[in-house]
Design a protein around this motif. Structure first.
Motif, mmCIF file in Angstrom:
data_model
loop_
_atom_site.group_PDB
_atom_site.id
_atom_site.type_symbol
_atom_site.label_atom_id
_atom_site.label_comp_id
_atom_site.label_asym_id
_atom_site.label_seq_id
_atom_site.Cartn_x
_atom_site.Cartn_y
_atom_site.Cartn_z
ATOM 1 N N ASP A 17 39.493 29.712 39.376
ATOM 2 C CA ASP A 17 40.548 30.691 38.759
ATOM 3 C C ASP A 17 40.604 31.845 39.746
ATOM 4 N N ALA A 18 39.612 32.285 40.183
ATOM 5 C CA ALA A 18 39.624 33.494 41.187
ATOM 6 C C ALA A 18 40.076 33.010 42.501
ATOM 7 N N ILE A 19 39.763 31.789 42.992
ATOM 8 C CA ILE A 19 40.181 31.300 44.186
ATOM 9 C C ILE A 19 41.743 31.163 44.236
ATOM 10 N N PHE A 20 42.425 30.416 43.096
ATOM 11 C CA PHE A 20 43.619 30.119 42.874
ATOM 12 C C PHE A 20 44.574 31.523 42.916
ATOM 13 N N LEU A 25 48.343 35.380 44.861
ATOM 14 C CA LEU A 25 48.710 36.613 45.102
ATOM 15 C C LEU A 25 49.024 36.911 46.597
ATOM 16 N N ALA A 26 48.366 35.917 47.449
ATOM 17 C CA ALA A 26 48.755 36.011 48.931
ATOM 18 C C ALA A 26 50.012 35.617 49.135
ATOM 19 N N THR A 27 50.675 34.517 48.536
ATOM 20 C CA THR A 27 51.901 34.203 48.527
ATOM 21 C C THR A 27 53.178 34.773 47.758
ATOM 22 N N GLY A 28 52.862 36.035 47.309
ATOM 23 C CA GLY A 28 53.554 36.885 46.780
ATOM 24 C C GLY A 28 53.868 36.870 45.088
ATOM 25 N N GLY A 29 52.912 36.151 44.582
ATOM 26 C CA GLY A 29 52.751 36.043 43.154
ATOM 27 C C GLY A 29 52.185 37.359 42.413
ATOM 28 N N SER A 30 52.000 37.243 41.221
ATOM 29 C CA SER A 30 51.558 38.353 40.534
ATOM 30 C C SER A 30 50.455 37.817 39.488
ATOM 31 N N GLU A 31 49.728 38.802 38.861
ATOM 32 C CA GLU A 31 48.647 38.446 38.077
ATOM 33 C C GLU A 31 49.158 38.561 36.855
ATOM 34 N N CYS A 32 48.964 38.016 35.739
ATOM 35 C CA CYS A 32 49.459 37.947 34.187
ATOM 36 C C CYS A 32 48.450 38.784 33.282
ATOM 37 N N ASN A 33 47.183 38.456 33.611
ATOM 38 C CA ASN A 33 46.053 39.214 32.857
ATOM 39 C C ASN A 33 46.073 40.459 33.183
ATOM 40 N N PRO A 34 46.295 41.576 32.111
ATOM 41 C CA PRO A 34 46.436 42.900 32.549
ATOM 42 C C PRO A 34 44.792 43.695 32.806
ATOM 43 N N VAL A 36 42.515 41.547 34.480
ATOM 44 C CA VAL A 36 42.203 41.054 35.870
ATOM 45 C C VAL A 36 43.097 41.917 37.041
ATOM 46 N N ARG A 37 44.391 42.462 36.399
ATOM 47 C CA ARG A 37 45.337 43.114 37.304
ATOM 48 C C ARG A 37 44.638 44.276 37.495
ATOM 49 N N ALA A 38 44.079 45.198 36.432
ATOM 50 C CA ALA A 38 43.390 46.441 36.707
ATOM 51 C C ALA A 38 42.419 46.339 37.710
ATOM 52 N N ALA A 39 41.583 45.052 37.486
ATOM 53 C CA ALA A 39 40.447 44.773 38.584
ATOM 54 C C ALA A 39 40.876 44.592 39.819
ATOM 55 N N ILE A 40 41.999 43.874 40.031
ATOM 56 C CA ILE A 40 42.819 43.993 41.286
ATOM 57 C C ILE A 40 42.979 45.422 41.981
ATOM 58 N N ASP A 41 43.624 45.979 41.073
ATOM 59 C CA ASP A 41 44.036 47.462 41.697
ATOM 60 C C ASP A 41 42.897 48.164 41.909
ATOM 61 N N ILE A 42 41.631 48.031 41.138
ATOM 62 C CA ILE A 42 40.498 49.049 41.454
ATOM 63 C C ILE A 42 39.798 48.350 42.854
ATOM 64 N N TYR A 43 39.645 46.964 42.783
ATOM 65 C CA TYR A 43 38.556 46.290 43.811
ATOM 66 C C TYR A 43 39.365 45.726 44.926
ATOM 67 N N GLY A 44 40.604 45.628 44.762
ATOM 68 C CA GLY A 44 41.470 44.777 45.801
ATOM 69 C C GLY A 44 40.917 43.477 45.982
ATOM 70 N N ASP A 45 41.021 42.856 47.223
ATOM 71 C CA ASP A 45 40.664 41.544 47.501
ATOM 72 C C ASP A 45 39.163 41.059 46.936
ATOM 73 N N ARG A 46 38.357 42.112 46.626
ATOM 74 C CA ARG A 46 37.170 41.531 46.037
ATOM 75 C C ARG A 46 37.007 41.601 44.685
ATOM 76 N N PHE A 47 37.959 41.472 44.190
ATOM 77 C CA PHE A 47 38.116 41.511 42.484
ATOM 78 C C PHE A 47 37.463 40.277 41.922
ATOM 79 N N TRP A 48 37.187 39.298 42.701
ATOM 80 C CA TRP A 48 36.599 38.211 42.273
ATOM 81 C C TRP A 48 35.058 38.370 41.947
ATOM 82 N N TYR A 107 63.249 38.490 34.122
ATOM 83 C CA TYR A 107 61.990 37.857 33.227
ATOM 84 C C TYR A 107 60.625 38.330 34.085
ATOM 85 N N PHE A 108 59.557 38.274 33.500
ATOM 86 C CA PHE A 108 58.278 38.412 33.920
ATOM 87 C C PHE A 108 57.676 37.225 34.495
ATOM 88 N N ARG A 109 57.405 37.323 36.015
ATOM 89 C CA ARG A 109 56.928 36.046 36.419
ATOM 90 C C ARG A 109 55.298 36.213 37.084
#
Length: 113
Positions: A17-20, A25-34, A36-48, A107-109
């Protein structure tokens, strides 16, 4: 399925899940889980790192309480949930994001842009 198999399955699916998620995200997608999205905002690429540590900690707690049937059921449900998430991510990576039925509706994608 035994406890050890379930724990290994959930841990492996969490890593997938972390790899995918990073690929999407690298192809322009977004994270649905709020969360994990907060972790991405805080930790960036190291959220995994946070994600793997959090799920691993929960897996250890579930193992400690594995004699209780409820926790085995929760663990099996977690494996099914991760399997569903991985299936959705594979679908997104193979086919791109879903198209809206009505083009004038926003719509939310969650997936590749």
């Amino acid at each position: 399925m035994g406890l050890a198999s379930l724990v290994i399955l959930v841990a492996g699916l969490n890593i997938l899940d972390a790899i995918f998620t990073q690929v999407i995200l690298a192809t322009g997608g977004s994270e649905c889980n709020p969360v994990v999205r907060a972790a991405i905002d805080i930790y960036g690429d190291r959220f995994w790192i946070w994600k793997v540590a959090a799920v691993s900690s929960l897996l250890i707690l579930m193992c400690l309480y594995s004699r209780l049937r409820l926790f085995r059921v929760i663990l099996a449900g977690t494996a099914l949930l991760f399997a569903g998430v991985i299936s959705w991510q594979v679908h997104l990576l193979a086919n791109g994001p879903p198209r809206p039925l009505i083009h004038s509706v926003h719509y939310f994608r969650c997936g590749p842009g």
